[in-house]
Design an enzyme around this catalytic site. Sequence first.
Site, PDB file in Angstrom:
ATOM      1  N   TYR A  81       0.573 -11.682   4.799  1.00 20.82           N
ATOM      2  CA  TYR A  81       0.410 -10.779   5.944  1.00 20.82           C
ATOM      3  C   TYR A  81      -1.042 -10.351   6.094  1.00 20.82           C
ATOM      4  O   TYR A  81      -1.713 -10.033   5.107  1.00 20.82           O
ATOM      5  CB  TYR A  81       1.253  -9.515   5.746  1.00 20.82           C
ATOM      6  CG  TYR A  81       2.723  -9.727   6.040  1.00 20.82           C
ATOM      7  CD1 TYR A  81       3.145 -10.088   7.315  1.00 20.82           C
ATOM      8  CD2 TYR A  81       3.669  -9.549   5.051  1.00 20.82           C
ATOM      9  CE1 TYR A  81       4.496 -10.272   7.583  1.00 20.82           C
ATOM     10  CE2 TYR A  81       5.014  -9.725   5.300  1.00 20.82           C
ATOM     11  CZ  TYR A  81       5.429 -10.087   6.579  1.00 20.82           C
ATOM     12  OH  TYR A  81       6.750 -10.268   6.839  1.00 20.82           O
ATOM     13  N   LYS A  85      15.188  11.865 -17.490  1.00 19.12           N
ATOM     14  CA  LYS A  85      15.290  12.149 -16.049  1.00 19.12           C
ATOM     15  C   LYS A  85      14.969  10.889 -15.241  1.00 19.12           C
ATOM     16  O   LYS A  85      14.427   9.923 -15.787  1.00 19.12           O
ATOM     17  CB  LYS A  85      14.322  13.272 -15.695  1.00 19.12           C
ATOM     18  CG  LYS A  85      12.867  12.932 -15.982  1.00 19.12           C
ATOM     19  CD  LYS A  85      11.971  14.156 -15.921  1.00 19.12           C
ATOM     20  CE  LYS A  85      10.536  13.758 -16.248  1.00 19.12           C
ATOM     21  NZ  LYS A  85       9.652  14.927 -16.327  1.00 19.12           N
TER      22      LYS A  85
HETATM   23  C1  LIG Z   1       8.984  14.719 -17.559  1.00 21.85           C
HETATM   24  C2  LIG Z   1       8.799  15.843 -18.491  1.00 21.85           C
HETATM   25  C3  LIG Z   1       8.539  15.605 -19.846  1.00 21.85           C
HETATM   26  C4  LIG Z   1       8.270  14.226 -20.412  1.00 21.85           C
HETATM   27  O1  LIG Z   1       6.940  13.860 -20.106  1.00 21.85           O
HETATM   28  P1  LIG Z   1       6.303  12.516 -20.697  1.00 21.85           P
HETATM   29  O2  LIG Z   1       4.887  12.579 -20.253  1.00 21.85           O
HETATM   30  O3  LIG Z   1       7.042  11.388 -20.070  1.00 21.85           O
HETATM   31  O4  LIG Z   1       6.474  12.563 -22.168  1.00 21.85           O
HETATM   32  C5  LIG Z   1       8.506  16.694 -20.697  1.00 21.85           C
HETATM   33  N1  LIG Z   1       8.702  17.953 -20.233  1.00 21.85           N
HETATM   34  C6  LIG Z   1       8.911  18.216 -18.929  1.00 21.85           C
HETATM   35  C7  LIG Z   1       9.097  19.634 -18.486  1.00 21.85           C
HETATM   36  C8  LIG Z   1       8.958  17.181 -18.019  1.00 21.85           C
HETATM   37  O5  LIG Z   1       9.163  17.444 -16.717  1.00 21.85           O
END
Ligand SMILES: *Cc1c(COP(=O)(O)O)cnc(C)c1O
Length: 359
Positions: free
Chosen positions: A255, A35
């Site tokens: 800044y 994702k």
């Molecule tokens: C993002 C996500 C993962 C992966 O999590 P990691 O900590 O990156 O391994 C697994 N399951 C769900 C439902 C997620 O949203």
Amino acid sequence: MMPMVSASIDTVALRHNLSVVRDHAPGTRVMAVVKANAYGHGLGPVATALGEADAFAVARLDEGLLLRAAGILKPIVLLEGVFDREQLEVAVAAGFELVVHVPEQIELLRTLAPGARCTVWLKLDSGMNRLGFKGRAFALAWAALQDLAPVRLPVGLFTHFGNADARDPGDTLAQLQCFQEATGLLGGERCLANSAGLLNFPAARGDWVRPGLLLYGVSPLPDSTGADLGLRAVMTLQSRVIAVKDVAAGERVGYGGTWTATRRTRLAVAAVGYGDGYPRSVGAGAPVLVGGARAPLAGRVSMDMIGIDVTDAKIAPRLGDPVVLWGPQLPVEEIARWAGTVPYELLCGISQRVAVELR
Ligand SMILES: *Cc1c(COP(=O)(O)O)cnc(C)c1O
């Protein structure tokens, strides 16, 4: 033409990390979580490099469609499922597997034509209180799915841990027990563990594991790095020196003039800033690599630039020298601590201006 700021992606490291995941969870299948543009690493190229994964998981429909467009034929799971009739039809046509976590999604499935076929994962809220059915509602949802002609049986059984990286295993053990009580007698494949869960809780490995962060070579556990776990960092975020100058003791840099030179200081300016996703919250003192050696930030991160105190550098930096913001030699876990955040946010926060390049 070389881009000023690049995130170079080591696909050999990606594949190595998948094999480390398999070593940690022998006998289970791997749903690679890609994702958010594969945590900033580039969705299509990462999924292609991870062709040996058993399935891919994304949050949303549009991400799944991008995977199919990239030629990925493996199963694709939508972790949030779908939310209207049109999304459902597109998802079924693309062969996506759907997580079902609210009753409305079951009602949507009822509208499918009898000839349609769909694989679903029923999600239990085992204590995180984000997505999923609890207790009796889970049992009712499971029963409702048994009567839906388009739903392939048995349905998959799914939950997510909210605290599997904690030193105290109590929360996750309670979530595991909740899952076992809710699903104990049911058929169907089980999928529970994210990266931290699969490392810390062998009992949570089930039929499938769902790692994200580990695949990118980054540790989900506090006070450790991917290298400690035998992983290799996949992304190197890199820029170049665009100015070198000396400032006198007492002069202020950047800044707000929040950083004052305590001695005559040699300063390198590099072309990277919060406009590239290098966060402003990484304050003065945080390390970067100039010519391969650590040097501290001087002054605030601006949109397009950072200042680096290179007074103590053994080799005087010159224009064009590479500056590494994170990578194998400078763990993103460490930079996340400087920024008061988690490595997830840094990786998926790199901006459109950064050229993501495979190597
Ligand atoms: C993002 C996500 C993962 C992966 O999590 P990691 O900590 O990156 O391994 C697994 N399951 C769900 C439902 C997620 O949203």
